[in-house]
Design a protein around this motif. Structure first.
Motif, mmCIF file in Angstrom:
data_model
loop_
_atom_site.group_PDB
_atom_site.id
_atom_site.type_symbol
_atom_site.label_atom_id
_atom_site.label_comp_id
_atom_site.label_asym_id
_atom_site.label_seq_id
_atom_site.Cartn_x
_atom_site.Cartn_y
_atom_site.Cartn_z
ATOM 1 N N THR A 294 85.220 -10.581 -46.605
ATOM 2 C CA THR A 294 85.454 -11.534 -45.526
ATOM 3 C C THR A 294 86.896 -11.353 -45.063
ATOM 4 O OG1 THR A 294 83.895 -13.120 -46.471
ATOM 5 C CG2 THR A 294 85.513 -13.975 -44.900
ATOM 6 N N VAL A 296 90.254 -12.288 -42.917
ATOM 7 C CA VAL A 296 91.013 -13.358 -42.258
ATOM 8 C C VAL A 296 92.225 -12.695 -41.600
ATOM 9 C CG1 VAL A 296 92.260 -15.525 -42.511
ATOM 10 C CG2 VAL A 296 90.246 -15.065 -43.940
ATOM 11 N N HIS A 366 84.625 -23.704 -44.237
ATOM 12 C CA HIS A 366 84.037 -23.145 -45.452
ATOM 13 C C HIS A 366 82.749 -22.399 -45.143
ATOM 14 C CE1 HIS A 366 82.627 -22.704 -49.536
ATOM 15 N NE2 HIS A 366 81.517 -23.368 -49.237
ATOM 16 N N LEU A 369 83.588 -18.984 -43.682
ATOM 17 C CA LEU A 369 84.124 -18.053 -44.669
ATOM 18 C C LEU A 369 83.077 -17.654 -45.700
ATOM 19 C CD1 LEU A 369 87.614 -19.723 -45.229
ATOM 20 C CD2 LEU A 369 87.209 -17.494 -44.194
ATOM 21 N N SER A 370 82.310 -18.617 -46.193
ATOM 22 C CA SER A 370 81.347 -18.313 -47.250
ATOM 23 C C SER A 370 80.233 -17.407 -46.743
ATOM 24 C CB SER A 370 80.759 -19.607 -47.824
ATOM 25 O OG SER A 370 80.068 -20.327 -46.818
ATOM 26 N N LEU A 375 87.637 -14.210 -39.483
ATOM 27 C CA LEU A 375 88.354 -15.382 -38.988
ATOM 28 C C LEU A 375 89.733 -14.942 -38.521
ATOM 29 C CD1 LEU A 375 87.286 -18.354 -39.160
ATOM 30 C CD2 LEU A 375 88.859 -18.679 -41.064
ATOM 31 N N THR A 400 91.761 -22.372 -46.484
ATOM 32 C CA THR A 400 91.135 -21.088 -46.810
ATOM 33 C C THR A 400 91.074 -20.891 -48.313
ATOM 34 O OG1 THR A 400 91.973 -20.141 -44.735
ATOM 35 C CG2 THR A 400 91.268 -18.599 -46.438
ATOM 36 N N SER A 403 88.447 -23.161 -49.850
ATOM 37 C CA SER A 403 87.102 -22.637 -49.569
ATOM 38 C C SER A 403 86.772 -21.464 -50.479
ATOM 39 C CB SER A 403 87.018 -22.213 -48.101
ATOM 40 O OG SER A 403 85.805 -21.525 -47.839
ATOM 41 N N TYR A 404 87.754 -20.584 -50.687
ATOM 42 C CA TYR A 404 87.526 -19.413 -51.540
ATOM 43 C C TYR A 404 87.238 -19.842 -52.981
ATOM 44 C CZ TYR A 404 88.436 -15.049 -54.016
ATOM 45 O OH TYR A 404 88.330 -13.947 -54.824
ATOM 46 N N GLN A 414 82.278 -13.701 -53.599
ATOM 47 C CA GLN A 414 82.945 -13.499 -52.320
ATOM 48 C C GLN A 414 84.238 -12.702 -52.485
ATOM 49 O OE1 GLN A 414 84.429 -16.986 -50.314
ATOM 50 N NE2 GLN A 414 84.389 -16.009 -48.310
ATOM 51 N N LEU A 416 87.590 -11.741 -50.296
ATOM 52 C CA LEU A 416 88.312 -12.183 -49.100
ATOM 53 C C LEU A 416 89.635 -11.439 -49.022
ATOM 54 C CD1 LEU A 416 88.536 -15.748 -47.696
ATOM 55 C CD2 LEU A 416 90.636 -14.432 -47.942
#
Length: 811
Positions: A294, A296, A366, A369-370, A375, A400, A403-404, A414, A416
């Protein structure tokens, strides 16, 4: 069907235009001695015909007909088998067609084959319902039937991308387990490649916006806040639920493929009209992560154009445009709906006192991102009016990270990565407004009318723009390094280490952004011209100083991913003159380049973009301003107190060893002829005189920062320990800096920016020179000794001028 293949191929070749071939055909790492078999992710005649046409046009091994490999004959273009479909059931998955080749390769090593995966995208759309557009327009996560593929070829023939994968040799896949397992392994590797590429290009599958908003408003986290507020404020849960849905509609983007295509065409025309070109560096670092991370994106924020430019560059180069966090002030009539359909989601400037809004926004973020959606947000919070990198705001970074951690506590799978991006302009559209605001003018509210005023500037020249991708930061590796046992706290909503970590993460990302700065003709000329007393310099001297700066960046980079402009110093000067940023006056003894007060004020913004790249060079050069000879030990002791403070102000990564960094810089200045080395140390050469002038110009880069530090220390030491709070110290220092600027004829409002002095106070605290007792700033004799040593950097005349400025009016 076979007799129609040739005319269909000619029809495809005539109709289709490839907007992107990646990598370029001449960059394919094919072994010319080995036969090639192309592999498609699924059977599609249109893809195979397009590939045949491309191979013919570019001299690649043919994708048409059949290929003889030893005793085996196979089509030159294969496809991984797709499961057959019936009305009520799906047939079993078929085996991949490589078994015979692998068995032959096992017995006869000379019959090696290279498989080249090929992905074709006929238009690009996230998997979302667009009514008629979904049927016609573009590739999405749902594979299409023959009729829909034919319609897609017809509609999207001018918007096709083709991506080659790295060649895969059969011999590298064989092991002791046998050819059958190697066949399955080959198919699995290819499917993983195709899936990652599809994720990189299309992004993850999108839910319908209405369903997403409903899911956010009914999530356990939001419902808990609704229940608590209903009890504490005696409100109806149904009304609070309705408000949560309203917040969701206010926030959520509505990314639409037709709008992406429309904006791609519109922005291409805009960039061609506005800029001479867009240069992109480092995008391969993003593509290496995009398939299984993911992403960012965290760009610097210098202009409203930033929102559009990065999305355009990513879309143009075969990456999914990100969802962009935009201020609610941009959700205006006409503009807001267009931005929302281009991927923007809107947030209020502050929502600390609105728990329900915060819960809805956190849950929406969230879910993006999930599910792996790319983003983009600006960690500085707003556009930089001074041209410097602003301190990172904690809000979006904190959300962020939470959420991670929440995703890691669930699936734990996940990945990121933050992607720092530097966007550099030769000229920005906000020039006039930034200068007005720095001088105390009120920021004007965005409106469609203001946009029309901006569009009126499009006939002016704006030069080139550069997008540089810095070193990505994978979050798991960063947490392993900074926290260590962070996985043990996954069940906690706010671990104890989270709050102190966020500022450090922000600083790290800001340093990585600055390390990818783009040097261009305007900021290079600004670095030199603004270092002169009257903002005037001989063109011949300017050319040599520009060459010096470029060589310093090449040989000892101030930023590991920083870029230099194409051309020569003479070309750079011509470009800055053409942009109207400076004036070139012919003279019989040699042309002179100069800037009036207005131009100098504008150039300061561009100088501040990249001044950090030459911080160590400027500091070392400044040390020779009035003392012509230095030994290494004495020079290190002289620079040691101020260097960490300066590095933090300019948001750069200091060298691991100051001594090694200073030694390398001294040797480099010797190579440039600006210093000489003898048994006594390093000293300024007596001849030629120009060497001393060039060294002075280099050292002048750091003088404003050093003067600010001098003024702040003078105020602090004069007041004594425990007499001032941080705000009073910053304001008193700002007043003195403004006075110095006025008396010196320095028209540079950013020189006395209060935020710079507030940052200086924080830096002194971080380095242990200051601490607080009941909010009062306290220090000891160590600070007085360090200040006394740092003052030795200043020549007597400059020191005397600064002392006069800091004297109280009644003294």
């Amino acid at each position: 069907m076979i007799p129609l293949r040739a005319p269909l191929r000619r029809l495809i070749a005539a109709w289709v235009e490839l907007r992107l071939i990646e990598p370029a055909v001449d960059e394919l790492d094919l072994d010319p001695a080995l036969p090639v078999l192309y592999v498609l992710p699924h059977p599609a005649l249109s893809d195979a015909l397009l590939l045949e046409s491309l191979c013919r046009a570019h001299g690649l091994p043919s994708a048409a007909g059949r290929r003889q490999v030893g005793e085996i004959t196979l089509p030159a273009c294969l496809a991984l088998p797709s499961p057959g479909r019936r009305l009520w059931r799906r047939t079993a998955r078929l085996e991949a067609p490589f078994l015979g080749l692998l068995e032959q390769r096992r017995s006869h090593p000379e019959h090696e084959v290279q498989l080249v995966p090929v992905s074709v995208f006929w238009g690009r759309a996230p998997g979302k319902r667009f009514g008629f557009w979904k049927m016609l327009a573009a590739d999405s996560w749902q594979f299409t039937g023959r009729l829909r593929r034919a319609l897609s070829v017809l509609v999207n023939g001018k918007n096709v991308e083709l991506h080659f994968g790295a060649p895969l040799k059969l011999g590298d896949l064989l092991d002791a387990r046998g050819a059958t397992l190697a066949n399955r392994k080959t198919a699995r590797l290819l499917r993983v490649h195709f899936r990652r590429l599809r994720t990189r290009v299309l992004g993850p599958d999108l839910s319908h916006r209405r369903i997403l908003i409903e899911g956010v408003s009914r999530s356990p986290e939001v419902r808990q806040v609704i229940a608590e507020q209903a009890t504490s404020e005696n409100r109806s849960p149904a009304r609070l639920q309705k408000r949560a849905r309203r917040y969701g509609r206010e926030i959520a983007s509505n990314m639409a493929y037709p709008v992406l295509r429309f904006m791609d065409g519109l922005l291409k025309r805009l960039w061609n009209r506005l800029y001479d070109g867009v240069d992109v560096h480092g995008l391969e670092r993003v593509k290496a992560l995009a398939g299984d991370h993911t992403l960012v994106y965290v760009p610097c924020h210098r202009s409203h154009i930033d929102y559009l430019l990065l999305s355009y560059v990513l879309y143009r180069d075969g990456l999914m445009p990100p969802h962009i966090a935009a201020g609610r002030n941009l959700d205006m009539p006409l503009i807001g709906p267009l931005l929302r359909r281009g991927g923007a989601f809107f947030l209020r400037r502050s929502f600390r006192d609105n728990r329900l809004y915060a819960a809805v926004f956190n849950e929406y973020l969230h879910r993006l991102l999930s599910r792996g959606h790319p983003l983009e947000y600006f960690i500085e919070g707003g556009r930089s009016r001074s041209g410097r990198m602003l301190a990172a705001r904690p809000g979006m970074l904190a959300m962020t990270l939470r959420s991670y951690l929440r995703s890691a506590a669930g699936s734990g799978q996940q990945r990121l990565a933050f992607v720092p991006v530097y966007i550099g302009y030769e000229r920005i559209i906000e020039n006039a407004s930034y200068q007005r605001e720095l001088r105390g003018g009120k920021k004007r509210k965005e409106s469609p009318l203001a946009l029309l005023r901006v569009l009126g500037q499009l006939r002016q020249p704006f030069g080139r723009v550069t997008v540089n991708v810095g070193e990505p930061l994978t979050l798991a590796a960063y947490l392993d390094r900074e926290v260590g046992d962070w996985r043990h706290a996954l069940g906690e909503e706010r671990p104890a280490w989270l709050t102190p970590l966020i500022p450090r993460l922000g600083e790290e990302l800001c340093r990585r952004i600055n390390a990818a700065a783009a040097l261009n003709p305007v900021n290079l000329v600004a670095l030199v011209l603004l270092a002169t007393p009257h903002h005037a310099i001989e063109v011949s001297l300017l050319e040599r100083q520009l060459a010096l700066l470029a060589d310093l960046q090449r040989r000892r980079p101030g930023g590991v991913h920083a870029s230099l402009p194409a051309g020569t110093p003479s070309d750079w000067i011509d470009q800055v003159v053409a942009l109207g940023m400076v004036e070139r006056r012919p003279h019989p003894q040699g042309d002179i380049l100069l800037a009036d007060a207005g131009q100098a004020g504008l150039l300061a913004w561009y100088r501040n973009n990249v001044m950090h790249l030459f911080a160590l060079a400027g500091l070392v050069a400044f040390a020779f301003r009035h003392r012509p000879t230095h030994r290494l030990e004495a020079l290190e002791a002289l620079l040691a107190p101020c260097w960490p403070i300066l590095a933090r102000e300019l948001v750069i990564e200091p060298p691991a060893s100051l001594r090694e960094g200073v030694t390398e810089m001294l040797d480099l200045l010797v190579d440039q002829g600006l210093l000489e080395r003898t048994e006594e140390g390093w000293h300024c050469p007596e001849e030629p005189l120009e060497a001393g002038e060039r060294l002075r110009l280099l050292g002048q880069l750091m003088q404003p920062s050093l003067e600010r530090g001098y003024l702040l220390l003078a105020v602090l030491l004069d007041a004594g320990p425990g007499e001032l709070v941080a705000e009073a110290l910053a304001e008193r220092s700002r007043q003195l800096a403004e006075r110095l600027a006025l008396l010196s004829g320095l028209d540079a409002p950013e020189f006395f920016d209060t935020r710079l002095f507030a940052s200086l106070v924080e830096s002194l605290e971080r380095e242990g020179w200051l601490w607080r007792e009941e909010e009062r700033l306290v220090f000891d004799e160590r600070l007085r000794l360090a200040a006394r040593r740092s003052r030795e950097l200043f020549d007597p005349a400059l020191r005397h001028r600064l002392q006069l400025i800091t004297r109280r009016p009644n003294e």
